[in-house]
Design a protein around this motif. Structure first.
Motif, PDB file in Angstrom:
ATOM      1  N   PRO A 186       0.825  -1.208   0.000  1.00 43.91           N
ATOM      2  CA  PRO A 186       0.000   0.000   0.000  1.00 43.91           C
ATOM      3  C   PRO A 186       0.860   1.258   0.000  1.00 43.91           C
ATOM      4  CG  PRO A 186       0.096  -0.927   2.199  1.00 43.91           C
ATOM      5  CD  PRO A 186       0.839  -1.887   1.312  1.00 43.91           C
ATOM      6  N   VAL A 187       0.326   2.305  -0.594  1.00 49.43           N
ATOM      7  CA  VAL A 187       1.027   3.584  -0.610  1.00 49.43           C
ATOM      8  C   VAL A 187       0.025   4.697  -0.318  1.00 49.43           C
ATOM      9  CG1 VAL A 187       0.811   3.717  -3.144  1.00 49.43           C
ATOM     10  CG2 VAL A 187       2.478   5.160  -1.957  1.00 49.43           C
ATOM     11  N   GLY A 188       0.368   5.527   0.663  1.00 46.12           N
ATOM     12  CA  GLY A 188      -0.422   6.706   0.985  1.00 46.12           C
ATOM     13  C   GLY A 188       0.339   7.958   0.595  1.00 46.12           C
ATOM     14  N   PHE A 189      -0.374   9.064   0.506  1.00 48.08           N
ATOM     15  CA  PHE A 189       0.243  10.300   0.031  1.00 48.08           C
ATOM     16  C   PHE A 189      -0.051  11.463   0.971  1.00 48.08           C
ATOM     17  CE2 PHE A 189      -0.154   7.737  -3.778  1.00 48.08           C
ATOM     18  CZ  PHE A 189       1.056   7.964  -4.426  1.00 48.08           C
ATOM     19  N   VAL A 190       0.978  12.277   1.157  1.00 45.28           N
ATOM     20  CA  VAL A 190       0.843  13.586   1.784  1.00 45.28           C
ATOM     21  C   VAL A 190       1.310  14.588   0.737  1.00 45.28           C
ATOM     22  CG1 VAL A 190       1.595  15.117   3.632  1.00 45.28           C
ATOM     23  CG2 VAL A 190       1.229  12.674   4.095  1.00 45.28           C
ATOM     24  N   GLY A 191       0.368  15.316   0.162  1.00 45.64           N
ATOM     25  CA  GLY A 191       0.702  16.299  -0.853  1.00 45.64           C
ATOM     26  C   GLY A 191       0.681  17.705  -0.276  1.00 45.64           C
ATOM     27  N   TYR A 192       1.528  18.559  -0.805  1.00 47.53           N
ATOM     28  CA  TYR A 192       1.511  19.948  -0.364  1.00 47.53           C
ATOM     29  C   TYR A 192       1.780  20.857  -1.559  1.00 47.53           C
ATOM     30  CZ  TYR A 192       6.642  19.457  -0.220  1.00 47.53           C
ATOM     31  OH  TYR A 192       7.953  19.227  -0.540  1.00 47.53           O
ATOM     32  N   GLY A 193       1.184  22.022  -1.515  1.00 49.83           N
ATOM     33  CA  GLY A 193       1.337  22.977  -2.604  1.00 49.83           C
ATOM     34  C   GLY A 193       0.549  24.235  -2.308  1.00 49.83           C
ATOM     35  N   ASN A 194       0.365  25.035  -3.315  1.00 52.78           N
ATOM     36  CA  ASN A 194      -0.339  26.297  -3.122  1.00 52.78           C
ATOM     37  C   ASN A 194      -1.829  26.133  -3.424  1.00 52.78           C
ATOM     38  OD1 ASN A 194       1.793  28.095  -2.239  1.00 52.78           O
ATOM     39  ND2 ASN A 194       2.702  27.751  -4.257  1.00 52.78           N
ATOM     40  N   THR A 195      -2.258  26.442  -4.623  1.00 47.23           N
ATOM     41  CA  THR A 195      -3.689  26.463  -4.918  1.00 47.23           C
ATOM     42  C   THR A 195      -4.364  25.113  -4.677  1.00 47.23           C
ATOM     43  OG1 THR A 195      -3.284  28.154  -6.597  1.00 47.23           O
ATOM     44  CG2 THR A 195      -5.404  27.006  -6.670  1.00 47.23           C
ATOM     45  N   SER A 196      -3.754  24.018  -5.153  1.00 46.13           N
ATOM     46  CA  SER A 196      -4.418  22.707  -5.090  1.00 46.13           C
ATOM     47  C   SER A 196      -3.963  21.856  -3.917  1.00 46.13           C
ATOM     48  CB  SER A 196      -4.171  21.938  -6.388  1.00 46.13           C
ATOM     49  OG  SER A 196      -2.821  21.500  -6.449  1.00 46.13           O
ATOM     50  N   ALA A 197      -3.078  22.375  -3.074  1.00 45.81           N
ATOM     51  CA  ALA A 197      -2.583  21.635  -1.904  1.00 45.81           C
ATOM     52  C   ALA A 197      -1.944  20.302  -2.289  1.00 45.81           C
ATOM     53  CB  ALA A 197      -3.712  21.417  -0.893  1.00 45.81           C
ATOM     54  N   GLY A 198      -1.364  20.245  -3.478  1.00 45.86           N
ATOM     55  CA  GLY A 198      -0.661  19.040  -3.904  1.00 45.86           C
ATOM     56  C   GLY A 198      -1.543  17.938  -4.439  1.00 45.86           C
ATOM     57  N   LEU A 256       2.761  -0.351 -11.211  1.00 45.21           N
ATOM     58  CA  LEU A 256       3.775  -1.114 -10.486  1.00 45.21           C
ATOM     59  C   LEU A 256       3.149  -2.068  -9.469  1.00 45.21           C
ATOM     60  CD1 LEU A 256       6.222   1.858  -9.904  1.00 45.21           C
ATOM     61  CD2 LEU A 256       6.613  -0.101 -11.412  1.00 45.21           C
ATOM     62  N   ARG A 257       1.830  -2.190  -9.493  1.00 48.40           N
ATOM     63  CA  ARG A 257       1.061  -3.033  -8.571  1.00 48.40           C
ATOM     64  C   ARG A 257       1.144  -2.553  -7.126  1.00 48.40           C
ATOM     65  NH1 ARG A 257       3.039  -8.935  -9.927  1.00 48.40           N
ATOM     66  NH2 ARG A 257       4.980  -7.774 -10.139  1.00 48.40           N
ATOM     67  N   LEU A 258       1.523  -1.291  -6.949  1.00 44.76           N
ATOM     68  CA  LEU A 258       1.307  -0.647  -5.666  1.00 44.76           C
ATOM     69  C   LEU A 258      -0.187  -0.378  -5.518  1.00 44.76           C
ATOM     70  CD1 LEU A 258       4.284   1.840  -5.735  1.00 44.76           C
ATOM     71  CD2 LEU A 258       3.806   0.349  -3.789  1.00 44.76           C
ATOM     72  N   VAL A 259      -0.661  -0.331  -4.280  1.00 44.33           N
ATOM     73  CA  VAL A 259      -2.090  -0.139  -4.035  1.00 44.33           C
ATOM     74  C   VAL A 259      -2.283   1.194  -3.320  1.00 44.33           C
ATOM     75  CG1 VAL A 259      -4.154  -1.094  -2.965  1.00 44.33           C
ATOM     76  CG2 VAL A 259      -2.396  -2.633  -3.876  1.00 44.33           C
ATOM     77  N   PRO A 260      -2.737   2.234  -4.032  1.00 41.76           N
ATOM     78  CA  PRO A 260      -2.899   3.545  -3.393  1.00 41.76           C
ATOM     79  C   PRO A 260      -4.091   3.570  -2.443  1.00 41.76           C
ATOM     80  CG  PRO A 260      -3.643   3.630  -5.670  1.00 41.76           C
ATOM     81  CD  PRO A 260      -3.045   2.269  -5.472  1.00 41.76           C
ATOM     82  N   LEU A 261      -3.931   4.286  -1.347  1.00 42.30           N
ATOM     83  CA  LEU A 261      -5.003   4.420  -0.369  1.00 42.30           C
ATOM     84  C   LEU A 261      -6.040   5.425  -0.836  1.00 42.30           C
ATOM     85  CD1 LEU A 261      -2.941   4.704   2.954  1.00 42.30           C
ATOM     86  CD2 LEU A 261      -3.643   2.635   1.729  1.00 42.30           C
ATOM     87  N   GLY A 262      -7.223   5.300  -0.278  1.00 46.07           N
ATOM     88  CA  GLY A 262      -8.230   6.329  -0.485  1.00 46.07           C
ATOM     89  C   GLY A 262      -7.942   7.546   0.378  1.00 46.07           C
ATOM     90  N   VAL A 304      -1.684   0.451   7.392  1.00 51.54           N
ATOM     91  CA  VAL A 304      -1.299  -0.738   8.163  1.00 51.54           C
ATOM     92  C   VAL A 304      -2.308  -1.863   7.951  1.00 51.54           C
ATOM     93  CG1 VAL A 304      -0.984  -1.643  10.501  1.00 51.54           C
ATOM     94  CG2 VAL A 304       0.045   0.541   9.861  1.00 51.54           C
ATOM     95  N   ARG A 305      -3.588  -1.531   7.944  1.00 50.66           N
ATOM     96  CA  ARG A 305      -4.609  -2.562   7.713  1.00 50.66           C
ATOM     97  C   ARG A 305      -4.443  -3.188   6.334  1.00 50.66           C
ATOM     98  NH1 ARG A 305     -10.440  -0.305   8.739  1.00 50.66           N
ATOM     99  NH2 ARG A 305     -10.930  -2.494   8.307  1.00 50.66           N
ATOM    100  N   LEU A 306      -4.195  -2.357   5.341  1.00 48.90           N
ATOM    101  CA  LEU A 306      -4.048  -2.872   3.982  1.00 48.90           C
ATOM    102  C   LEU A 306      -2.741  -3.656   3.827  1.00 48.90           C
ATOM    103  CD1 LEU A 306      -5.462  -2.988   1.294  1.00 48.90           C
ATOM    104  CD2 LEU A 306      -4.407  -0.812   0.666  1.00 48.90           C
ATOM    105  N   ALA A 307      -1.695  -3.217   4.519  1.00 45.55           N
ATOM    106  CA  ALA A 307      -0.427  -3.958   4.463  1.00 45.55           C
ATOM    107  C   ALA A 307      -0.604  -5.371   4.996  1.00 45.55           C
ATOM    108  CB  ALA A 307       0.645  -3.216   5.258  1.00 45.55           C
TER     109      ALA A 307
END
Length: 357
Positions: free
Chosen positions: A115-127, A141-147, A181-184
């Motif tokens: 699983p892969v989670g994201f923390v995005g940051y930026g200006n107008t769109s906050a990443g 790559l068969r990574l599983v992105p989180l909601g 962690v649950r998805l892992a």
């Protein structure tokens, strides 16, 4: 399933001097560290700037797993050891930074079913546009992105040069970790099955892999299920598998070469082997009671025999003298029982190893 901690690699992706990324990464790890301890997760922060990956410079395709460069082998080992990832990424021109895309492109199998989670940051769109861009790539790559995600608008998250997002962002970060962690855990069987050292099993979706001391809880449960019939047919006091503690099982798993047949996180069967002088000893052959009669025990026995050291003169195993079904199975596989039982109520059976060539 392994009782190891869930290893989470926290990737800070910006490599620009003076970038905000390291501060965002420090805020993230500090925020979720207490929750990680509660969940049994290990956070491993890593800045791509410190990794020093050049633009992809390997001759072979990443799917080959053939890496010429030391920096690739080092990166491969880090990713392979992880159970999941949290990516801290800025947004550059509606997309993710080249450093992240490059790091992803270096590898293939090492990413799969994590699983892969994201923390995005930026200006107008906050990443958020960088995160959506990255999600298109990671699924290949068969990574599983989180909601769950964290989106930090710089104007709201940075005050007097310090990263201090609102409380809602901290709650979102903890939510990302919880989901990851649950998805892992849920994806662990798929990761194990995909590893090169795992072998396909006889049942659909099953696979064989080496058992380690971390598997002691599952092995202990399987033993106590499997050896009840042994106890009924023999003196229960002579059946060690029924009495061993988890720690005792952990100890012998460190000394024997044991393999387990798994499916969807469940240990279906097992067998252990080791060389003693000129003999190849086979033991603890067991199959979950509800799966007996499918040939799994015979399949595991043959796997154990195939692993025998070629210089061994005989293959040896033991079972309770009253265990008629076990003895019948071993006879059908070419084992000869000793004429009489030993003092502990067990009978020794031997077989000459199959010579090839």
């Amino acid at each position: 399933m392994s009782t190891n901690k869930t290893r989470v690699l926290v990737l800070v992706c910006s490599t620009r001097p003076g970038a905000l990324g390291p501060a965002v990464g420090a805020w993230l790890t500090g925020t979720i560290a207490p929750r990680a301890a509660d969940l049994g997760a290990e956070l491993v922060p890593l800045a791509l700037a410190d990794l020093g990956l050049p633009f992809l410079d390997e001759e072979e395709h990443p799917s080959s797993g053939v890496y010429r460069n030391e920096h690739t082998r080092r990166w491969s080992a880090m990713v392979d050891a992880a159970d999941g990832f949290i990516v801290v990424t800025p947004e550059y021109n509606y997309g993710m930074p080249a450093s992240l895309k490059n790091a992803l492109d270096y590898l293939s199998r090492e990413w799969a079913w994590k699983p892969v989670g994201f923390v995005g940051y930026g200006n107008t769109s906050a990443g958020t546009r960088a995160v959506q861009h990255a999600k298109q790539v990671v699924t290949t790559l068969r990574l599983v992105p989180l909601g769950a995600t964290v989106a930090l608008r710089i104007a709201d998250a940075v005050h007097d040069g310090e990263v201090r997002p609102p409380a809602a962002a901290a709650d979102a970060a903890i939510g990302v970790l919880d989901e990851l962690v649950r998805l892992a855990h849920a994806l662990r069987p798929m990761r194990e099955q995909a590893r090169p050292e795992s072998a396909a099993g006889p049942e659909p979706g099953s696979y064989l892999r080496r058992l380690t001391p971390d598997d002691a809880p599952e092995v202990t449960v399987l033993q106590r299920c499997c050896w009840v019939d042994e106890a009924l047919a023999n003196d229960p006091r002579t059946v060690p598998a029924l009495h061993e503690s988890v720690e005792q099982v952990r100890d012998w798993l460190a000394d024997w070469h044991a393999v387990g047949l798994w499916r969807d996180g469940r240990l279906l069967g097992m067998v252990r082997t080791r060389r003693v002088d000129a003999e190849w000893h086979v033991g603890r052959l067991g199959v979950a009671p509800d799966l007996r009669g499918r040939g799994l025990g015979r399949w595991l026995l043959r796997k154990a025999e195939a692993a025998a050291d070629p210089s061994c003169r005989r293959i040896v195993l033991s079972t309770g003298a009253g265990s008629r079904d076990n003895i019948a199975l071993y006879r059908s596989e070419g084992y000869r029982p000793a004429p009489r039982a030993r003092e502990d109520g067990t009978i020794r059976l031997t077989k000459e190893p199959l010579r090839t060539g």
